[in-house]
Design an enzyme around this catalytic site. Structure first.
Site, PDB file in Angstrom:
ATOM      1  N   TYR A 150      80.186  87.830 -46.743  1.00  0.00           N
ATOM      2  CA  TYR A 150      81.587  88.397 -46.037  1.00  0.00           C
ATOM      3  C   TYR A 150      81.662  89.879 -46.232  1.00  0.00           C
ATOM      4  O   TYR A 150      81.847  90.686 -47.334  1.00  0.00           O
ATOM      5  CB  TYR A 150      82.619  87.595 -46.718  1.00  0.00           C
TER       6      TYR A 150
ATOM      7  N   SER B  79      88.336  76.607 -42.228  1.00  0.00           N
ATOM      8  CA  SER B  79      88.883  76.910 -40.992  1.00  0.00           C
ATOM      9  C   SER B  79      89.943  75.901 -40.746  1.00  0.00           C
ATOM     10  O   SER B  79      90.026  75.236 -39.699  1.00  0.00           O
ATOM     11  CB  SER B  79      87.967  76.866 -39.665  1.00  0.00           C
ATOM     12  N   PRO B  80      90.953  75.783 -41.799  1.00  0.00           N
ATOM     13  CA  PRO B  80      91.884  74.486 -41.739  1.00  0.00           C
ATOM     14  C   PRO B  80      92.882  74.665 -40.360  1.00  0.00           C
ATOM     15  O   PRO B  80      93.679  73.747 -40.115  1.00  0.00           O
ATOM     16  CB  PRO B  80      92.487  74.666 -43.071  1.00  0.00           C
ATOM     17  N   ILE B  81      93.042  76.121 -40.296  1.00  0.00           N
ATOM     18  CA  ILE B  81      94.096  76.120 -39.277  1.00  0.00           C
ATOM     19  C   ILE B  81      93.376  76.459 -37.831  1.00  0.00           C
ATOM     20  O   ILE B  81      93.748  76.862 -36.889  1.00  0.00           O
ATOM     21  CB  ILE B  81      95.168  77.782 -39.472  1.00  0.00           C
TER      22      ILE B  81
ATOM     23  N   GLY C  53      93.241  80.212 -36.357  1.00  0.00           N
ATOM     24  CA  GLY C  53      94.595  80.520 -35.927  1.00  0.00           C
ATOM     25  C   GLY C  53      94.960  79.501 -34.671  1.00  0.00           C
ATOM     26  O   GLY C  53      96.321  79.537 -34.641  1.00  0.00           O
TER      27      GLY C  53
ATOM     28  N   LEU D  76      95.616  76.410 -34.553  1.00  0.00           N
ATOM     29  CA  LEU D  76      96.722  75.638 -34.568  1.00  0.00           C
ATOM     30  C   LEU D  76      97.965  76.132 -35.462  1.00  0.00           C
ATOM     31  O   LEU D  76      99.148  75.280 -35.298  1.00  0.00           O
ATOM     32  CB  LEU D  76      96.318  74.495 -36.095  1.00  0.00           C
TER      33      LEU D  76
ATOM     34  N   GLY E 279      99.628  77.805 -33.135  1.00  0.00           N
ATOM     35  CA  GLY E 279     100.176  77.854 -31.912  1.00  0.00           C
ATOM     36  C   GLY E 279     100.434  79.012 -31.296  1.00  0.00           C
ATOM     37  O   GLY E 279     101.021  78.973 -30.300  1.00  0.00           O
ATOM     38  N   LYS E 280      99.912  80.237 -31.717  1.00  0.00           N
ATOM     39  CA  LYS E 280     100.378  81.507 -31.178  1.00  0.00           C
ATOM     40  C   LYS E 280      99.221  82.021 -30.110  1.00  0.00           C
ATOM     41  O   LYS E 280      99.464  82.855 -29.263  1.00  0.00           O
ATOM     42  CB  LYS E 280     100.342  82.497 -32.252  1.00  0.00           C
TER      43      LYS E 280
END
Ligand SMILES: NC(=O)c1ccc[n+]([C@@H]2O[C@H](COP(=O)([O-])OP(=O)(O)OC[C@H]3O[C@@H](n4cnc5c(N)ncnc54)[C@H](OP(=O)(O)O)[C@@H]3O)[C@@H](O)[C@H]2O)c1
Length: 310
Positions: free
Chosen positions: A61, A206-208, A211, A213, A215-216
């Site tokens: 990273y 990557s649980p969202i 980005g 999930l 909603g943006k």
């Protein structure tokens, strides 16, 4: 469930962590463009303040920047924080000794004497599972790693790793894999169930869904950079799922879509490590803790996500 060895038990008590890929990465996350060191420093501080005590980084990273920043941030807090980092199996890394050597360099960058979890970032095209596990076992036996895990390992490779480590009397602590409402392969192919059976903590990256999930993002407003291309097919289909997430969040006193996404992962028995670019995102993500979706809500979210999830 088989008996979880004492060494790895702590990982099962961690409900959620903080991902540190965003710290220094310009390729996917555009570090330096819209956010920078002070934003991620505050994201770390807010997370720790909110009770998040597990950070996931990797030597890859930001080419070491993430590990260096973590070291800097750790020195600035008096709270204990568990550290996980990863070995990247570059093709020029030959032999089990390369793991101990790479871990020592990671420890130097972070400025600590041992890590709580040392993971193989991806399977190696060169090094066999047996050799990788011998290297990981060496990391534990030399006291440089408290526990060891794998990442992006399919079920059969994970089981081979479990057995190879067991022959060295070292437990396989974790498998870090892509797992979210929009990425359910590990649930469908039995990997999650196998992990639970064997006491291996499934860490959800990557649980969202990077980005999505939250909603943006939408077809009209796709995510920036390389993410746009990855989600061309999925974006037009996620509207109904996002709506349901919002409705369910409302029933819990106004929880956001990101919080619902993270809570769903926790309800499934996995450990989410959402990344955050700034303190606002970190604080919101921490709000996924302290409450629980009902079984019925989890089932409704599954029904809505199954037809579109990968
Ligand atoms: N082992 C592996 O191969 C592997 C692979 C991927 C990730 N990981 C690990 O898993 C961690 C998390 O995965 P990830 O970073 O890929 O994906 P993620 O956690 O699903 O998404 C993180 C991104 O979503 C956006 N975001 C986060 N919180 C938000 C909120 N509350 N509201 C709105 N937007 C929000 C931010 O990007 P924007 O603001 O730009 O939208 C953030 O950079 C990484 O940091 C890393 O530690 C490991």
């Amino acid at each position: 469930m088989s008996d979880i060895s004492n060494e790895t038990r702590f990982l099962h008590a961690v409900e959620m962590g903080l991902g540190a890929w965003q710290w220094g990465d310009r390729v996917v996350w555009q570090y330096g463009n819209g956010y920078g060191v002070e934003d991620v420093r505050k994201a770390f501080q807010v997370s720790v303040h909110e009770g998040i005590r597990f950070v996931d980084t990797a030597e890859l990273y930001g080419n070491g920047v993430s590990e260096r920043l973590l070291g800097e941030f750790l020195k600035e807090t008096d709270q204990p924080v568990l550290v996980a980092t990863k070995f990247f199996p570059w093709p020029w890394r030959l032999g089990k000794g390369s793991l101990v050597r790479a871990l020592k360099r990671s420890l130097d960058r972070i400025g600590i004497e041992s890590v709580d979890l040392y993971q193989i970032h991806w399977p190696s095209p060169i090094l066999s599972t047996e050799v990788l596990m011998e290297g990981l076992a060496e990391c534990v036996k030399s006291g440089l790693a408290r526990t060891v895990g794998v990442s992006n390992f399919g079920q059969s490779r994970m089981l081979a790793s479990y057995s190879a480590l067991a022959r060295q009397n070292v437990p396989l602590a974790s498998n870090q894999v892509h797992y979210s409402l929009l990425s359910k392969a590990v649930e469908k192919n039995g990997t999650l169930a196998r992990c639970k059976e064997l006491g291996i903590r499934l860490i959800s990256y990557s649980p969202i869904e990077k980005g999505l999930l939250s909603g943006k993002y939408s077809v009209e407003n796709p995510p920036p950079g390389t993410r746009a291309g990855n989600y061309v097919e999925m974006l037009p289909k996620i509207g109904p799922l996002l709506k349901l997430m919002t409705a369910i969040g409302q029933d819990h006193g106004g929880k956001s879509n990101s919080q619902v996404a993270l809570n769903w992962v926790i309800c499934k028995g996995a450990l989410p490590i959402p990344g955050a670019k700034n303190p606002k995102q970190a604080e919101e993500n921490a709000g996924a803790l302290g409450w629980k979706l009902t079984d019925d809500e989890v089932a409704r979210l599954d029904e809505a996500s199954d037809p579109i999830a990968k």
